[in-house]
Design a protein around this motif. Structure first.
Motif, short mmCIF file in Angstrom:
data_model
loop_
_atom_site.label_atom_id
_atom_site.label_comp_id
_atom_site.label_asym_id
_atom_site.label_seq_id
_atom_site.Cartn_x
_atom_site.Cartn_y
_atom_site.Cartn_z
N ARG A 17 -7.53 -17.42 6.96
CA ARG A 17 -8.90 -17.12 7.41
C ARG A 17 -9.92 -17.54 6.35
NH1 ARG A 17 -11.96 -13.28 5.76
NH2 ARG A 17 -10.23 -12.00 4.97
N VAL A 18 -9.67 -17.17 5.09
CA VAL A 18 -10.63 -17.50 4.03
C VAL A 18 -10.72 -19.01 3.82
CG1 VAL A 18 -11.08 -17.32 1.55
CG2 VAL A 18 -10.46 -15.27 2.87
N ALA A 19 -9.57 -19.69 3.83
CA ALA A 19 -9.59 -21.15 3.65
C ALA A 19 -10.37 -21.83 4.77
CB ALA A 19 -8.16 -21.69 3.58
N SER A 20 -10.22 -21.33 5.99
CA SER A 20 -10.97 -21.92 7.11
C SER A 20 -12.47 -21.67 6.95
CB SER A 20 -10.47 -21.35 8.44
OG SER A 20 -10.78 -19.98 8.58
N GLU A 21 -12.84 -20.51 6.42
CA GLU A 21 -14.26 -20.23 6.16
C GLU A 21 -14.80 -21.16 5.07
OE1 GLU A 21 -14.38 -16.13 5.12
OE2 GLU A 21 -13.94 -15.41 7.16
N LEU A 22 -14.01 -21.40 4.03
CA LEU A 22 -14.44 -22.30 2.96
C LEU A 22 -14.54 -23.74 3.46
CD1 LEU A 22 -12.38 -20.83 -0.03
CD2 LEU A 22 -14.86 -20.67 0.32
N ALA A 23 -13.67 -24.11 4.40
CA ALA A 23 -13.78 -25.44 5.01
C ALA A 23 -15.06 -25.54 5.83
CB ALA A 23 -12.56 -25.72 5.87
N ALA A 24 -15.39 -24.47 6.56
CA ALA A 24 -16.63 -24.46 7.35
C ALA A 24 -17.86 -24.53 6.45
CB ALA A 24 -16.68 -23.20 8.22
N GLY A 26 -17.95 -26.23 3.74
CA GLY A 26 -17.95 -27.52 3.05
C GLY A 26 -17.29 -27.50 1.69
N VAL A 27 -16.68 -26.36 1.31
CA VAL A 27 -16.00 -26.27 0.01
C VAL A 27 -14.67 -27.01 0.06
CG1 VAL A 27 -14.98 -24.67 -1.68
CG2 VAL A 27 -17.12 -24.08 -0.50
N LEU A 28 -13.96 -26.92 1.19
CA LEU A 28 -12.70 -27.62 1.39
C LEU A 28 -12.86 -28.67 2.48
CD1 LEU A 28 -10.26 -24.54 1.37
CD2 LEU A 28 -10.67 -26.16 -0.51
N ASP A 29 -12.05 -29.72 2.39
CA ASP A 29 -12.09 -30.78 3.40
C ASP A 29 -11.18 -30.41 4.58
OD1 ASP A 29 -13.88 -32.40 1.91
OD2 ASP A 29 -12.21 -32.99 0.62
N ASP A 30 -9.87 -30.45 4.35
CA ASP A 30 -8.92 -30.12 5.41
C ASP A 30 -8.03 -28.95 4.95
OD1 ASP A 30 -9.64 -32.12 7.30
OD2 ASP A 30 -8.60 -33.60 6.06
N VAL A 31 -7.56 -28.17 5.92
CA VAL A 31 -6.68 -27.04 5.65
C VAL A 31 -5.45 -27.17 6.52
CG1 VAL A 31 -6.43 -24.54 5.69
CG2 VAL A 31 -8.63 -25.55 5.02
#
Length: 336
Positions: A17-24, A26-31
């Motif tokens: 959940r947190v990684a998907s929020e960080l992707a949204a 713009g902190v992460l590219d793909d998860v």
């Protein structure tokens, strides 16, 4: 940065959940989500619109969270680190010191960033309490006490020493900024062979003493998680679920001479901290550390030192002795 989550069970799904929020954000590219349970991996991947796989060796990312059972950490962590993946491993880093240091040494060998999920280092109230202690607001710290109680079925793989008390060993080291010199531990195991459902750990830091009570077999408090820190000038109390509050007790005991002691207790005042989610702060800190090629707040070395203390506590219980803790193993900490 491409990010993976290996293991999506009880706690791993929160990493997703947190990684998907960080992707949204713009902190992460793909998860990428990875779990040997295909059904669980598919369900989470579909919920958060992510890719998935069922074999960690197929996870081709820059960095990852490892949230599989602790019994699997050494093999999976060393494989991922050797493949060039920076890694955040959930606590405990491993279930014995040799395995923990093997993970740390593998990270050093392949120049990878290694963090450990000692999440309470990102707890808002504890972060503030750490500053109070460093600033001398409580005076000299005399005593710490933690209770982690619940009424639950014991886990099948690890008891409360490695599942619950692990938090508080690291919290005490973090707050006091040093390692304990002696340990005594007592564990009880009645329901599952070799799985302790109650543990009491006493740690000595010179003149400072910390006591940890952990149990899955106490039904009278509900789910209790709290900490008291007693200093010569004041005391602090943290109820962990109320993660943005600290109670400060302005207390002292004055020596009036001739054996006369006088208590001062002005009662508690509640201090409010800004709200933040500890897990999100932890993963963001890990991502920042990988970008800067430095250790995060809870490094692999810190994780291995904690496992060493737990292992020594286990030996104390088995021998019914107070055991000394020698200076722990250490490796170079990367700061840049």
């Amino acid at each position: 940065m491409n990010y993976g989550i290996v293991g999506t069970g009880y706690w791993g799904k929160n990493h997703v959940r947190v990684a998907s929020e960080l992707a949204a954000d713009g902190v992460l590219d793909d998860v990428v989500v990875c779990d040997v349970d295909r059904e669980r991996a598919v369900e989470l991947a579909e919920r958060f619109d992510l890719d998935y796989c069922t074999d960690y060796r197929d996870v081709d990312v820059d960095a990852a969270s490892l949230a599989t059972p602790s019994t699997t950490h050494e093999q999976i962590a060393t494989d991922l680190l050797a493949s060039g993946t920076d890694l955040l491993v959930e606590k405990p880093l491993a279930l014995d010191a040799d395995a923990a240091w093997n993970i740390v040494e593998t990270a050093e060998e392949y120049d990878r960033t290694l963090g450990v999920g000692h999440i309470f280092r990102y707890h808002p109230a504890l972060t503030e309490l750490k500053q109070w202690i460093d600033d001398g607001k409580l005076g000299e710290i005399k005593y710490l006490h933690t209770a982690r109680f619940a009424f639950e079925v014991p886990r099948e793989t690890t008891g409360v020493l490695y599942s619950l008390a692990v938090h508080d060993v690291d919290i005490y080291n973090y707050l006091l900024d040093r390692q304990p010199t002696r340990v005594y531990c007592n564990r009880d195991s009645h329901l599952r062979d070799g799985i302790d459902e109650t543990a009491t750990v006493e740690l000595e830091y010179g003149d400072t003493r910390g006591v940890i009570h952990s149990s899955w077999q106490i039904p009278v408090f509900g789910k209790r998680r709290d900490l008291a820190v007693i200093g010569t000038d004041a005391a602090a109390y943290v109820d962990y679920p109320s993660d943005t509050e600290i109670e400060l007790y302005e207390t002292s005991v004055a020596d009036l001479g001739d054996g006369q002691l006088e208590l001062r207790n002005d009662g508690p005042t509640v201090h409010e901290m800004p709200e933040r989610e500890p897990l999100k702060a932890e993963i963001q800190s890990f991502i920042d550390a990988t970008a800067a090629n430095r250790d995060p707040l809870a490094s692999g070395t810190i994780g291995a030192q904690t496992v060493e203390i737990l292992e020594r506590a286990k030996h104390s219980d088995e021998s019914d002795e107070v055991l000394s803790l020698s200076p722990t193993n250490s490796l170079t900490t990367r700061t840049s």
